[in-house]
Scaffold this motif. Structure first.
Motif, PDB file in Angstrom:
ATOM      1  N   LYS A  90     -58.226  -4.057  22.998  1.00 25.42           N
ATOM      2  CA  LYS A  90     -58.704  -3.101  23.776  1.00 25.42           C
ATOM      3  C   LYS A  90     -60.072  -2.628  23.128  1.00 25.42           C
ATOM      4  CE  LYS A  90     -56.273   0.743  21.292  1.00 25.42           C
ATOM      5  NZ  LYS A  90     -55.330   1.812  21.355  1.00 25.42           N
ATOM      6  N   LYS A  91     -60.625  -1.670  23.998  1.00 28.35           N
ATOM      7  CA  LYS A  91     -61.950  -1.234  23.556  1.00 28.35           C
ATOM      8  C   LYS A  91     -61.776  -0.166  22.767  1.00 28.35           C
ATOM      9  CE  LYS A  91     -65.849  -2.548  26.575  1.00 28.35           C
ATOM     10  NZ  LYS A  91     -67.061  -2.211  27.153  1.00 28.35           N
ATOM     11  N   VAL A  92     -62.695   0.021  21.762  1.00 26.55           N
ATOM     12  CA  VAL A  92     -62.534   1.163  20.748  1.00 26.55           C
ATOM     13  C   VAL A  92     -64.037   1.612  20.359  1.00 26.55           C
ATOM     14  CG1 VAL A  92     -60.694   0.272  19.294  1.00 26.55           C
ATOM     15  CG2 VAL A  92     -62.962  -0.437  18.455  1.00 26.55           C
ATOM     16  N   SER A  93     -63.996   3.024  20.125  1.00 26.64           N
ATOM     17  CA  SER A  93     -65.413   3.551  20.086  1.00 26.64           C
ATOM     18  C   SER A  93     -65.391   4.461  18.999  1.00 26.64           C
ATOM     19  CB  SER A  93     -65.629   4.459  21.428  1.00 26.64           C
ATOM     20  OG  SER A  93     -64.625   5.729  21.239  1.00 26.64           O
ATOM     21  N   ALA A  94     -66.774   4.831  18.441  1.00 26.28           N
ATOM     22  CA  ALA A  94     -66.881   5.488  17.410  1.00 26.28           C
ATOM     23  C   ALA A  94     -68.263   6.323  17.557  1.00 26.28           C
ATOM     24  CB  ALA A  94     -67.345   4.610  16.245  1.00 26.28           C
ATOM     25  N   ASP A  95     -68.499   7.534  16.744  1.00 25.96           N
ATOM     26  CA  ASP A  95     -69.484   8.379  17.045  1.00 25.96           C
ATOM     27  C   ASP A  95     -70.557   8.304  15.784  1.00 25.96           C
ATOM     28  OD1 ASP A  95     -71.012  10.891  18.080  1.00 25.96           O
ATOM     29  OD2 ASP A  95     -70.466  11.493  16.176  1.00 25.96           O
ATOM     30  N   LEU A  96     -71.803   7.744  16.238  1.00 24.44           N
ATOM     31  CA  LEU A  96     -72.816   7.609  15.307  1.00 24.44           C
ATOM     32  C   LEU A  96     -73.622   9.034  15.020  1.00 24.44           C
ATOM     33  CD1 LEU A  96     -73.930   3.956  15.874  1.00 24.44           C
ATOM     34  CD2 LEU A  96     -72.268   4.759  14.492  1.00 24.44           C
ATOM     35  N   GLN A  97     -74.084   9.474  14.094  1.00 26.54           N
ATOM     36  CA  GLN A  97     -75.096  10.463  13.842  1.00 26.54           C
ATOM     37  C   GLN A  97     -76.405  10.036  13.491  1.00 26.54           C
ATOM     38  OE1 GLN A  97     -71.801  11.648  11.457  1.00 26.54           O
ATOM     39  NE2 GLN A  97     -70.840  11.093  13.656  1.00 26.54           N
ATOM     40  N   GLU A  99     -81.617   2.174  29.392  1.00 28.42           N
ATOM     41  CA  GLU A  99     -81.280   2.970  28.446  1.00 28.42           C
ATOM     42  C   GLU A  99     -80.316   2.895  27.276  1.00 28.42           C
ATOM     43  OE1 GLU A  99     -78.682   7.266  28.989  1.00 28.42           O
ATOM     44  OE2 GLU A  99     -80.887   7.430  29.878  1.00 28.42           O
ATOM     45  N   ARG A 100     -79.288   2.041  27.726  1.00 24.91           N
ATOM     46  CA  ARG A 100     -78.124   1.582  26.703  1.00 24.91           C
ATOM     47  C   ARG A 100     -78.771   0.392  25.783  1.00 24.91           C
ATOM     48  NH1 ARG A 100     -74.657   1.258  31.075  1.00 24.91           N
ATOM     49  NH2 ARG A 100     -74.725  -1.092  31.290  1.00 24.91           N
ATOM     50  N   LEU A 101     -79.745  -0.290  26.328  1.00 24.77           N
ATOM     51  CA  LEU A 101     -80.550  -1.262  25.258  1.00 24.77           C
ATOM     52  C   LEU A 101     -81.554  -0.470  24.272  1.00 24.77           C
ATOM     53  CD1 LEU A 101     -81.500  -4.255  27.964  1.00 24.77           C
ATOM     54  CD2 LEU A 101     -79.759  -4.183  26.059  1.00 24.77           C
ATOM     55  N   THR A 102     -82.207   0.435  24.816  1.00 24.02           N
ATOM     56  CA  THR A 102     -83.134   1.347  24.101  1.00 24.02           C
ATOM     57  C   THR A 102     -82.335   2.020  23.221  1.00 24.02           C
ATOM     58  OG1 THR A 102     -84.606   1.653  25.993  1.00 24.02           O
ATOM     59  CG2 THR A 102     -84.861   3.107  24.237  1.00 24.02           C
ATOM     60  N   THR A 103     -81.140   2.567  23.409  1.00 25.47           N
ATOM     61  CA  THR A 103     -80.323   3.370  22.487  1.00 25.47           C
ATOM     62  C   THR A 103     -79.925   2.217  21.403  1.00 25.47           C
ATOM     63  OG1 THR A 103     -79.624   4.748  24.133  1.00 25.47           O
ATOM     64  CG2 THR A 103     -78.216   4.680  22.162  1.00 25.47           C
ATOM     65  N   HIS A 148     -76.291  12.160  18.744  1.00 28.41           N
ATOM     66  CA  HIS A 148     -75.054  11.300  18.720  1.00 28.41           C
ATOM     67  C   HIS A 148     -75.223  10.308  19.495  1.00 28.41           C
ATOM     68  CE1 HIS A 148     -72.757  14.317  16.233  1.00 28.41           C
ATOM     69  NE2 HIS A 148     -73.797  15.076  16.647  1.00 28.41           N
ATOM     70  N   VAL A 149     -74.859   9.257  19.206  1.00 27.68           N
ATOM     71  CA  VAL A 149     -74.742   8.054  20.045  1.00 27.68           C
ATOM     72  C   VAL A 149     -73.091   7.508  19.975  1.00 27.68           C
ATOM     73  CG1 VAL A 149     -75.450   5.619  20.273  1.00 27.68           C
ATOM     74  CG2 VAL A 149     -77.159   7.379  19.557  1.00 27.68           C
ATOM     75  N   THR A 150     -72.544   7.135  21.267  1.00 34.47           N
ATOM     76  CA  THR A 150     -71.327   6.544  21.083  1.00 34.47           C
ATOM     77  C   THR A 150     -71.374   5.271  21.391  1.00 34.47           C
ATOM     78  OG1 THR A 150     -70.401   8.699  22.551  1.00 34.47           O
ATOM     79  CG2 THR A 150     -69.052   6.545  22.585  1.00 34.47           C
ATOM     80  N   PHE A 186     -74.212   0.804  23.516  1.00 36.21           N
ATOM     81  CA  PHE A 186     -74.573   2.130  23.015  1.00 36.21           C
ATOM     82  C   PHE A 186     -74.784   3.095  24.151  1.00 36.21           C
ATOM     83  CE2 PHE A 186     -75.627  -1.096  20.028  1.00 36.21           C
ATOM     84  CZ  PHE A 186     -74.960  -0.668  18.944  1.00 36.21           C
ATOM     85  N   HIS A 187     -74.233   4.453  24.103  1.00 38.10           N
ATOM     86  CA  HIS A 187     -74.528   5.304  25.016  1.00 38.10           C
ATOM     87  C   HIS A 187     -74.756   6.518  24.169  1.00 38.10           C
ATOM     88  CE1 HIS A 187     -72.588   2.889  28.105  1.00 38.10           C
ATOM     89  NE2 HIS A 187     -71.714   2.569  27.090  1.00 38.10           N
ATOM     90  N   LYS A 188     -76.187   7.316  24.844  1.00 39.96           N
ATOM     91  CA  LYS A 188     -76.394   8.549  24.393  1.00 39.96           C
ATOM     92  C   LYS A 188     -75.064   9.781  24.682  1.00 39.96           C
ATOM     93  CE  LYS A 188     -81.408   8.184  25.084  1.00 39.96           C
ATOM     94  NZ  LYS A 188     -82.698   9.081  25.690  1.00 39.96           N
ATOM     95  N   ALA A 189     -75.095  10.393  23.478  1.00 35.92           N
ATOM     96  CA  ALA A 189     -73.828  11.295  23.698  1.00 35.92           C
ATOM     97  C   ALA A 189     -74.510  12.845  23.576  1.00 35.92           C
ATOM     98  CB  ALA A 189     -72.696  10.965  22.727  1.00 35.92           C
ATOM     99  N   GLY A 190     -75.706  13.095  23.388  1.00 37.36           N
ATOM    100  CA  GLY A 190     -76.114  14.462  23.271  1.00 37.36           C
ATOM    101  C   GLY A 190     -76.528  14.469  21.908  1.00 37.36           C
TER     102      GLY A 190
END
Length: 380
Positions: A304-311, A29-33, A271-273, A260-264
């Motif tokens: 450290k790891k950082v994250s962002a929200d993609l729309q 799922e992460r690869l597909t995302t 949204h993708v994290t 990448f992870h689905k975020a709803g």
């Protein structure tokens, strides 16, 4: 070996199938995302124009806390900077010189049209365009002073400078247009030559070859010429290749370092994290930002790891939000939240068309206008 989109898709599909069989659907799922995000970037190039709007999504108090946590002192200057940071909007756009031709169909050698504008809560105060190898600029001096919190003296000086336009002779029409906040065409090379000449004069003054003007005058001339050099260097960099390099660099950084992870779904967007190791990705991100004239010191990026929200809307990337507090270290880092937003879309936010009826502003015209005003008003 050259990696074609077809080969990349086939390889990713095989990898997805294999990993799913071995470890379950979560990795697949992460690869597909991730592929979905890649296609969302690519879809931006399916239109003849594209734009990016950059802004800080936070209050002045939040921005002030962030600046202090980043090392700024608790001063009036910090509060003023925080206010500008939260009010500011930087927009830039690129477009094809070939009408209605999608950006992705252009070769690397083809020049793009470019436009940029900035405001601090009102109308655009600074704007520039590069169209068919011509550079156009526009400055609204009074709005710039007002939006950036200028003092009463600053506002009075801006009014006086702008009012000078009506008294200039017709031979200085381009300078008059510039003072009125209209579009003017400039040649960066001629301004660069002017800056070099000013630099040489400043150096000669220091040596005493033009009389005893004193250190204050020579230092001021030196600083003025340096500012002109920086401004003209920025003018030469104003082209669509800069944004294209930034977007390609950002896509490369995400492709090589991100998970990448689905975020709803909410707000009409999927949204993708995206998360990645900050220090490891910093060199690639720094190279991407250099295309826009920005700098990032990888050595100062936290490990450290950082994250962002993609729309993503209708398969196209429309937004990216990252909380800047992730790039802070220390006990105060978790106490502040300051999201930086990038909104992607068509190039309608800033027109990439050449303005009509524009006159060329030459450096000698600008200098003549300044001297005209100084002689006529007792000094500007």
């Amino acid at each position: 070996m050259r990696v074609t989109p077809l080969r990349l898709t086939a390889t990713a599909t095989c990898a997805t199938t294999l990993v799913a069989a071995l470890t379950g659907c979560s990795v697949a799922e992460r690869l597909t995302t991730g592929l979905k995000v890649k296609h969302a970037f690519e879809k931006l190039g399916e239109q003849p124009t594209a734009s990016v709007l950059m802004s800080v999504d936070g209050s002045t108090s939040e921005a002030e806390k962030f600046l202090r946590a980043a090392g700024a002192s608790d001063t009036a200057a910090t509060r003023h900077t925080a206010k500008l940071l939260t009010r500011g909007e930087l927009t830039f756009a690129v477009g094809s010189d070939r009408e209605e031709t999608p950006l992705k169909e252009l070769s690397r050698s083809e020049r793009l049209r470019f436009a940029a504008a900035i405001n601090f809560g009102g109308k655009d105060v600074l704007a520039a365009k590069s169209v068919e190898e011509k550079l156009y600029v526009r400055v609204n001096l009074r709005s710039l002073v007002a939006q950036t919190g200028g003092t009463t003296t600053d506002k009075r000086r801006a009014r006086r400078i702008v009012s000078l336009a009506k008294d200039l002779p017709t031979t200085l029409g381009s300078a008059r247009d510039a003072l009125k906040g209209k579009w003017v065409e400039i040649d960066p090379e001629s301004f660069d030559d002017f800056a070099r000449a000013a630099q040489e004069i400043a150096e000669d003054e220091k040596k005493g070859e033009f009389g005893q003007h004193g250190p204050a005058v020579s230092e001021q001339s030196d600083e003025t010429s340096k500012r002109l050099s920086r401004a003209t260097a920025a003018g030469r960099a104003l082209n669509g290749e800069s944004e294209r390099e930034f977007l390609e660099g950002l896509e490369k950084t995400l492709g090589e370092h991100a998970e990448f992870h689905k975020a709803g779904e909410w707000g009409g967007a999927e949204h993708v994290t995206v998360s990645m190791p900050a220090r490891e990705a910093a060199p690639d991100l720094s190279r991407a930002l250099e295309a826009l004239g920005a700098r990032l010191n990888p050595a100062k990026v936290p490990d450290k790891k950082v994250s962002a929200d993609l729309q993503i809307r209708r398969g196209q990337l429309t937004g990216l939000t990252v909380d800047l507090e992730q790039f802070l270290e220390g006990k105060d880092a978790k106490k502040v939240h300051l999201p930086l937003r990038l909104d992607f879309g068509g190039g309608h936010a800033v027109s990439v068309e050449a303005p009509d009826g524009v006159r060329e502003l030459k450096p000698q015209d600008l200098l003549a206008a300044v001297m005209y005003g100084a002689l006529g008003t007792g000094g500007l």
